[in-house]
Scaffold this motif. Sequence first.
Motif, PDB file in Angstrom:
ATOM      1  N   ASP A 266       0.853  -1.033   0.003  1.00  0.00           N
ATOM      2  CA  ASP A 266      -0.124  -0.050   0.036  1.00  0.00           C
ATOM      3  C   ASP A 266       0.820   1.283  -0.129  1.00  0.00           C
ATOM      4  O   ASP A 266       0.347   2.330   0.191  1.00  0.00           O
ATOM      5  CB  ASP A 266      -1.011   0.090   1.020  1.00  0.00           C
ATOM      6  N   GLY A 267       2.323   1.097  -0.184  1.00  0.00           N
ATOM      7  CA  GLY A 267       3.228   2.055  -0.092  1.00  0.00           C
ATOM      8  C   GLY A 267       3.805   2.531   1.014  1.00  0.00           C
ATOM      9  O   GLY A 267       4.919   3.242   0.980  1.00  0.00           O
ATOM     10  N   GLU A 268       3.452   2.047   2.035  1.00  0.00           N
ATOM     11  CA  GLU A 268       3.919   2.482   3.460  1.00  0.00           C
ATOM     12  C   GLU A 268       5.618   1.853   3.447  1.00  0.00           C
ATOM     13  O   GLU A 268       5.566   0.768   2.924  1.00  0.00           O
ATOM     14  CB  GLU A 268       3.451   1.833   4.639  1.00  0.00           C
ATOM     15  N   HIS A 305       8.177   1.445  15.258  1.00  0.00           N
ATOM     16  CA  HIS A 305       7.602   1.838  13.648  1.00  0.00           C
ATOM     17  C   HIS A 305       6.027   1.966  14.077  1.00  0.00           C
ATOM     18  O   HIS A 305       5.420   1.225  14.524  1.00  0.00           O
ATOM     19  CB  HIS A 305       8.040   0.873  12.848  1.00  0.00           C
ATOM     20  N   THR A 306       5.545   2.914  13.360  1.00  0.00           N
ATOM     21  CA  THR A 306       3.857   3.177  13.495  1.00  0.00           C
ATOM     22  C   THR A 306       3.220   3.118  12.132  1.00  0.00           C
ATOM     23  O   THR A 306       3.760   3.413  11.384  1.00  0.00           O
ATOM     24  CB  THR A 306       3.452   4.398  14.469  1.00  0.00           C
ATOM     25  N   LEU A 307       2.083   2.511  12.192  1.00  0.00           N
ATOM     26  CA  LEU A 307       1.211   2.262  11.014  1.00  0.00           C
ATOM     27  C   LEU A 307       0.023   2.500  11.485  1.00  0.00           C
ATOM     28  O   LEU A 307      -0.487   2.433  12.620  1.00  0.00           O
ATOM     29  CB  LEU A 307       1.434   1.011  10.703  1.00  0.00           C
ATOM     30  N   LYS A 308      -0.898   3.139  10.332  1.00  0.00           N
ATOM     31  CA  LYS A 308      -2.389   3.260  10.526  1.00  0.00           C
ATOM     32  C   LYS A 308      -2.997   1.822  10.554  1.00  0.00           C
ATOM     33  O   LYS A 308      -2.597   1.136   9.702  1.00  0.00           O
ATOM     34  CB  LYS A 308      -2.777   4.363   9.833  1.00  0.00           C
ATOM     35  N   ALA A 309      -4.179   1.614  11.273  1.00  0.00           N
ATOM     36  CA  ALA A 309      -4.867   0.733  11.439  1.00  0.00           C
ATOM     37  C   ALA A 309      -6.170   1.000  11.602  1.00  0.00           C
ATOM     38  O   ALA A 309      -6.422   1.757  12.234  1.00  0.00           O
ATOM     39  CB  ALA A 309      -4.356  -0.306  12.362  1.00  0.00           C
ATOM     40  N   GLU A 310      -7.205   0.185  11.121  1.00  0.00           N
ATOM     41  CA  GLU A 310      -8.594   0.172  11.535  1.00  0.00           C
ATOM     42  C   GLU A 310      -9.062  -0.879  12.190  1.00  0.00           C
ATOM     43  O   GLU A 310      -8.700  -2.222  11.757  1.00  0.00           O
ATOM     44  CB  GLU A 310      -9.329   0.282   9.845  1.00  0.00           C
ATOM     45  N   VAL A 311      -9.830  -0.899  13.303  1.00  0.00           N
ATOM     46  CA  VAL A 311     -10.056  -1.979  14.107  1.00  0.00           C
ATOM     47  C   VAL A 311     -11.638  -2.524  13.432  1.00  0.00           C
ATOM     48  O   VAL A 311     -12.284  -1.970  13.016  1.00  0.00           O
ATOM     49  CB  VAL A 311     -10.685  -1.569  15.341  1.00  0.00           C
ATOM     50  N   LEU A 325      -7.382  -6.304  13.112  1.00  0.00           N
ATOM     51  CA  LEU A 325      -7.466  -5.053  12.421  1.00  0.00           C
ATOM     52  C   LEU A 325      -7.356  -5.203  10.874  1.00  0.00           C
ATOM     53  O   LEU A 325      -6.869  -6.114  10.215  1.00  0.00           O
ATOM     54  CB  LEU A 325      -5.995  -4.296  12.992  1.00  0.00           C
ATOM     55  N   LYS A 326      -7.243  -3.803  10.248  1.00  0.00           N
ATOM     56  CA  LYS A 326      -6.894  -3.911   8.991  1.00  0.00           C
ATOM     57  C   LYS A 326      -5.685  -3.052   8.716  1.00  0.00           C
ATOM     58  O   LYS A 326      -5.851  -2.016   9.166  1.00  0.00           O
ATOM     59  CB  LYS A 326      -8.096  -3.356   8.034  1.00  0.00           C
ATOM     60  N   VAL A 327      -4.743  -3.616   8.273  1.00  0.00           N
ATOM     61  CA  VAL A 327      -3.460  -2.891   8.235  1.00  0.00           C
ATOM     62  C   VAL A 327      -3.041  -3.179   6.897  1.00  0.00           C
ATOM     63  O   VAL A 327      -2.425  -4.309   6.406  1.00  0.00           O
ATOM     64  CB  VAL A 327      -2.336  -3.542   9.305  1.00  0.00           C
ATOM     65  N   ALA A 328      -2.564  -2.057   6.183  1.00  0.00           N
ATOM     66  CA  ALA A 328      -1.917  -2.084   4.781  1.00  0.00           C
ATOM     67  C   ALA A 328      -2.503  -3.256   3.980  1.00  0.00           C
ATOM     68  O   ALA A 328      -2.083  -3.856   3.125  1.00  0.00           O
ATOM     69  CB  ALA A 328      -0.254  -2.600   5.026  1.00  0.00           C
ATOM     70  N   GLY A 329      -4.108  -3.115   4.019  1.00  0.00           N
ATOM     71  CA  GLY A 329      -4.790  -3.854   3.039  1.00  0.00           C
ATOM     72  C   GLY A 329      -5.178  -5.164   3.510  1.00  0.00           C
ATOM     73  O   GLY A 329      -6.023  -6.092   3.128  1.00  0.00           O
ATOM     74  N   GLU A 353      -3.474   3.939  15.810  1.00  0.00           N
ATOM     75  CA  GLU A 353      -2.062   3.492  15.385  1.00  0.00           C
ATOM     76  C   GLU A 353      -1.374   2.418  15.979  1.00  0.00           C
ATOM     77  O   GLU A 353      -1.562   2.377  17.271  1.00  0.00           O
ATOM     78  CB  GLU A 353      -1.287   4.770  15.471  1.00  0.00           C
ATOM     79  N   ILE A 354      -0.657   1.762  15.408  1.00  0.00           N
ATOM     80  CA  ILE A 354      -0.135   0.540  15.809  1.00  0.00           C
ATOM     81  C   ILE A 354       1.305   0.698  15.430  1.00  0.00           C
ATOM     82  O   ILE A 354       1.701   1.445  14.949  1.00  0.00           O
ATOM     83  CB  ILE A 354      -0.711  -0.928  15.240  1.00  0.00           C
TER      84      ILE A 354
END
Length: 366
Positions: A266-268, A305-311, A325-329, A353-354
Amino acid sequence: MAASQNEDAFVEFERVQKSYDGETLVVKDLNLTMPKGEFLTMLGPSGSGKTTCLMMLAGFETATHGDIRLNGRPINNIPPHKRGIGMVFQNYALFPHMTIEENLSFPLEVRNIGKSDREAKVKRALDMVEMGAFGKRRPAQLSGGQQQRIALARALVFEPELVLMDEPLGALDKQLREKMQFEITDLAHRLGITTVYVTHDQTEALTMSDRVAVFDDGRIQQLDAPDTLYEEPQNSFVAQFIGENNTLEGTVKEIRDGIALVQLDDGELIDCLPVNVSKPGERTRVSIRPERVEFNKERLQAGAHTLKAEVMEFIYMGDIFRTRLKVAGNDEFVVKTRNAPDQVRLKPGEQIEIGWLPQDCRALDA
Ligand SMILES: Nc1ncnc2c1ncn2[C@@H]1O[C@H](COP(=O)(O)OP(=O)(O)OP(=O)(O)O)[C@@H](O)[C@H]1O
Ligand SMILES: [Mg+2]
């Protein structure tokens, strides 16, 4: 056939291959060395070659290529009953027409051991598995677990130096299985027996063994102590097979100072430990254990390191929380957190953020 070069080796497979049909190799270049007294488990999916390896060691199958040695000497030409190996298989075939005592006495008779000696050894073996009161019964008059214990006693009664067990607890319920797991390892360690144990139950493998050989496709994928296997899987198969694991797919951008910079799909960009990636441009699967991920901002360690995530889902499990979670697809990304008073509780749909430490994030083969 060459004698062993390794003085400490008790069991050795050297470049062993096996084909049943003369075409496909079901065991491919197996190398394995066990010291005396070791409890080693062969763990792997169905059809990966575990039983075949045990059968070759027992002498019921011959290797197509390579050497198998016991105590430094090639065993290829020694018949099974002269190898001094005790065996327990999943379908423990006790002789139904014999009493328990007669079943245990049989391997001793075959070895020409005298009557009074036999009686003493049978009694000791029965006591060892806490079945002393059952000697006069027949197998059909025992429960499955009791029969299994007798099978174990029968494998040990002639004091073999090596015991082979192929899924010996497969037929038992969970509680009995756990009790027997303890009894088997306790006995093996007390008597100094070298054991090769086969299972496809990873918990069983991790809790019982000194070392575990993870099999797949006729090869040992990794051979290590249980904690090393879990903490430091060397490839994606082992990471997925042992314990729960999260994977994110991406491409290696650079490898420098022991850190691989990976661009997720996803680009991260994230930092990882380069385990089996070697150059930029390579595809990789990044592996992170669920308990290594932190989503409590205060607890995120420096350098994480942190990444955005959706519960997606938040499950209360008593001792732990399990968050999907949904993380990087990837919407199957699981985080396990200890149920502590200050641990945040999450709701589906929340954006969070995780984070994790680069060394807990392993760049493996794609
Ligand atoms: N006697 C045989 N003749 C021909 N092929 C065989 C024979 N025994 C096993 N195979 C094949 O060899 C491969 C490895 O079988 P093996 O029994 O060693 O696997 P395993 O790891 O013990 O599997 P499981 O967990 O299901 O017991 C499989 O593909 C199997 O079909
Ligand atoms: Mg098998």
